[in-house]
Structures are given as structure tokens and as C-alpha cells.
Design a protein around this motif. Structure first.
Motif, PDB file in Angstrom:
ATOM      1  N   GLN A 185      43.402 -35.307 106.381  1.00 31.69           N
ATOM      2  CA  GLN A 185      43.937 -35.510 105.036  1.00 31.69           C
ATOM      3  C   GLN A 185      42.863 -35.211 103.990  1.00 31.69           C
ATOM      4  O   GLN A 185      41.768 -35.775 104.031  1.00 31.69           O
ATOM      5  N   ASP A 186      43.200 -34.319 103.066  1.00 34.49           N
ATOM      6  CA  ASP A 186      42.325 -34.002 101.936  1.00 34.49           C
ATOM      7  C   ASP A 186      42.866 -34.657 100.681  1.00 34.49           C
ATOM      8  O   ASP A 186      44.051 -34.548 100.370  1.00 34.49           O
ATOM      9  N   LEU A 187      41.986 -35.335  99.955  1.00 30.97           N
ATOM     10  CA  LEU A 187      42.385 -36.010  98.717  1.00 30.97           C
ATOM     11  C   LEU A 187      41.714 -35.389  97.493  1.00 30.97           C
ATOM     12  O   LEU A 187      41.634 -36.022  96.448  1.00 30.97           O
ATOM     13  N   GLY A 188      41.221 -34.156  97.650  1.00 30.57           N
ATOM     14  CA  GLY A 188      40.630 -33.489  96.500  1.00 30.57           C
ATOM     15  C   GLY A 188      39.216 -32.998  96.734  1.00 30.57           C
ATOM     16  O   GLY A 188      38.394 -32.997  95.812  1.00 30.57           O
ATOM     17  N   ALA A 189      38.914 -32.566  97.966  1.00 30.91           N
ATOM     18  CA  ALA A 189      37.591 -32.037  98.296  1.00 30.91           C
ATOM     19  C   ALA A 189      37.678 -30.525  98.478  1.00 30.91           C
ATOM     20  O   ALA A 189      38.754 -29.936  98.450  1.00 30.91           O
ATOM     21  N   ASN A 245      46.721 -33.456 100.751  1.00 25.34           N
ATOM     22  CA  ASN A 245      46.998 -32.295 101.595  1.00 25.34           C
ATOM     23  C   ASN A 245      46.718 -32.633 103.058  1.00 25.34           C
ATOM     24  O   ASN A 245      45.649 -33.136 103.391  1.00 25.34           O
ATOM     25  N   TRP A 246      47.697 -32.332 103.906  1.00 27.69           N
ATOM     26  CA  TRP A 246      47.602 -32.700 105.320  1.00 27.69           C
ATOM     27  C   TRP A 246      47.571 -31.457 106.199  1.00 27.69           C
ATOM     28  O   TRP A 246      48.267 -30.472 105.947  1.00 27.69           O
ATOM     29  N   THR A 257      34.572 -36.273 100.757  1.00 31.71           N
ATOM     30  CA  THR A 257      34.978 -36.830 102.053  1.00 31.71           C
ATOM     31  C   THR A 257      36.412 -36.396 102.348  1.00 31.71           C
ATOM     32  O   THR A 257      37.127 -35.925 101.455  1.00 31.71           O
ATOM     33  N   PHE A 258      36.817 -36.557 103.604  1.00 36.18           N
ATOM     34  CA  PHE A 258      38.219 -36.392 103.976  1.00 36.18           C
ATOM     35  C   PHE A 258      38.513 -37.376 105.103  1.00 36.18           C
ATOM     36  O   PHE A 258      37.603 -37.974 105.678  1.00 36.18           O
ATOM     37  N   ASN A 259      39.779 -37.554 105.415  1.00 33.78           N
ATOM     38  CA  ASN A 259      40.189 -38.574 106.387  1.00 33.78           C
ATOM     39  C   ASN A 259      40.755 -37.932 107.651  1.00 33.78           C
ATOM     40  O   ASN A 259      41.389 -36.880 107.600  1.00 33.78           O
ATOM     41  N   MET A 260      40.517 -38.606 108.786  1.00 33.78           N
ATOM     42  CA  MET A 260      41.056 -38.135 110.061  1.00 33.78           C
ATOM     43  C   MET A 260      41.938 -39.227 110.656  1.00 33.78           C
ATOM     44  O   MET A 260      41.564 -40.404 110.674  1.00 33.78           O
ATOM     45  N   TYR A 261      43.116 -38.820 111.150  1.00 30.33           N
ATOM     46  CA  TYR A 261      44.115 -39.750 111.685  1.00 30.33           C
ATOM     47  C   TYR A 261      44.608 -39.272 113.052  1.00 30.33           C
ATOM     48  O   TYR A 261      44.391 -38.120 113.440  1.00 30.33           O
TER      49      TYR A 261
END
Length: 241
Positions: free
Chosen positions: A155-159, A51-52, A90-94
């Protein structure tokens, strides 16, 4: 520090969430009964999440390095009964640099990863019941920017996350007077190197030795060299002649 964009209410910039069943804009009350807007996602019962959430275009002004401060809450996976082992904490930042301020779609592969963000404190069901907000604050930076602006993406990968605030800013050395010379507002460099700045003599003064200083990456003036002196018929008094 000069603010590029503050999204404390998460409403000052346009946001794009995709897919539609991912991040949602939600109004909630904090522990002081103050309403606030957040973007949340908590699809922890379903595997293979991607999810973005993306900001609109942020102009960088003259900054080569920008700082991103984010405030968020994150749920402890162990406090969620029955979730699969794919639950994330965790989640990711771009970011994506662009001269185009009207991009509606950006390929995932074109983003550059800033970092994986983890929470210092995660919350549980007990905190939810007591309406305790365990707010985390993280700051990251992006350097050597060259295009007119950029987009940020999360970006969420399941949190189970609530994004509460995003603040984007850069640093500069403020206008100052030293040794009868004026040094202008100067944006810090794109990396850790010092920026050399030439000073200009104040009114009724002239160069004795070419004045210059260095603007550090943290926005401080360093290493004053040279000076101006008052012209004949004038004397120095509190940085003026």
C-alpha cells in the motif's frame, strides 16, 4: 531454505494494481545497462493517496512461517521540489490468508498488516542523473499460517517508490544422518518453538535408545538424543552399518 515464489523480474506472478492510476509496471535500465521490470508509483503531487499492488495467490506448502524479502528504491521527499507536506517515505505491506486461489477483490479491512517499510537509503535527483540505484533490502516474516495460501499486498499512501524484487520462502531442517539414524526434511514451526522429530534407524541397525532431534526456527538441527546400533554381524562406518 525452500522458495515459494521468486519475483525477481516481477513477472512470475500475476499482479493486480488498483486504482488504475496508482502502481505502474515499468521497464528500466540499471546502472549496468541491464533491463529490469519494476512496479512504480510516484503520485507525490496529489494528496490522499491510497494505491494498492497485490500478488496473485501464493500456496504455502506445509510452511507455517514464511519470509518475505523485498528490494526497492524510494525517493527522498526533500529532493522533490514543490511537493506538499503529505509526501511519504514509507509504504505498508499486508497479507491475506485464503483457501481460494482465484480471488479478484479483497476488502482493505480484511488484510492483516505485516509492517510499515522504510528505506535505509533514499535517492535524490543527483542519483537519478548519475543512474545510481540505492537499493534497499528488507525481510519480514509471517507466522502461524493455517490456510492453503495467501496474498501479499503493498500500500502506497503518497511516496515515490519502485518495487524491484519480491522473494517469498520458508525454512526447513534438511535431511540428515546422526547416530545411525536418519532424520527427514522438516519444515520449521510456526513460532520460535522447536519441532521434535523422531529418527529412523539406517539399514542393518536397530534402536538402542529412541533417536530424536529438534528442528529449530532457523532450520538447524539441535539436541540429538538416543541412537541406533549396528545389528550383529555389522559394524559402523561413516553413518552406515
Amino acid at each position: 531454505v525452500t522458495l515459494l515464489d521468486s519475483m525477481s523480474a516481477l513477472g512470475d506472478l500475476g499482479w493486480v494494481a488498483y486504482p488504475a492510476e496508482g502502481w505502474e509496471e515499468i521497464s528500466v535500465m540499471d546502472e549496468k545497462n541491464t533491463p529490469m521490470r519494476t512496479y512504480q508509483v510516484c503520485n507525490v503531487m496529489e494528496v490522499n493517496q491510497n494505491n494498492w499492488l497485490r500478488t496473485s495467490w501464493i500456496p504455502r506448502d506445509n510452511a507455517q512461517r514464511v519470509y518475505i524479502e523485498i528490494k526497492f528504491t524510494l525517493r527522498d521527499c526533500n529532493s522533490l521540489p514543490g511537493v506538499p507536506g503529505t509526501c511519504k517515505e514509507t509504504f505498508n505491506m499486508y497479507y491475506y490468508e485464503s483457501n481460494n486461489s482465484n480471488l479478484w477483490s479483497i476488502r482493505e479491512s480484511h488484510y492483516i498488516k505485516i509492517d510499515t517499510i522504510a528505506a535505509d537509503e533514499s535517492f535524490t535527483q543527483v542519483d537519478v542523473g548519475d543512474r545510481v540505484m540505492k537499493l534497499n533490502t528488507e525481510v519480514r516474516d509471517v507466522s502461524l499460517l493455517a490456510k492453503k495460501g495467501f496474498y501479499l499486498a503493498f500500500q502506497d499512501l503518497g511516496a515515490c517508490i519502485a518495487l524491484v524484487s519480491v522473494r517469498v520462502y520458508y525454512k526447513k531442517c534438511p535431511l540428515t544422518l546422526r547416530n545411525l539414524a536418519q532424520f527427514p526434511d522438516t519444515v520449521t514451526g510456526g513460532d520460535s518453538t522447536l519441532v521434535e522429530v523422531q529418527g529412523s534407524c539406517v539399514n542393518n541397525s536397530e534402536e538402542f535408545d529412541a533417536p530424536k532431534m529438534y528442528c529449530s526456527a532457523d532450520g538447524g538441527w539441535l539436541v540429538p538424543i538416543g541412537r541406533c546400533i549396528c545389528k550383529p554381524g555389522y559394524e559402523e562406518r561413516k553413518d552406515i552399518c
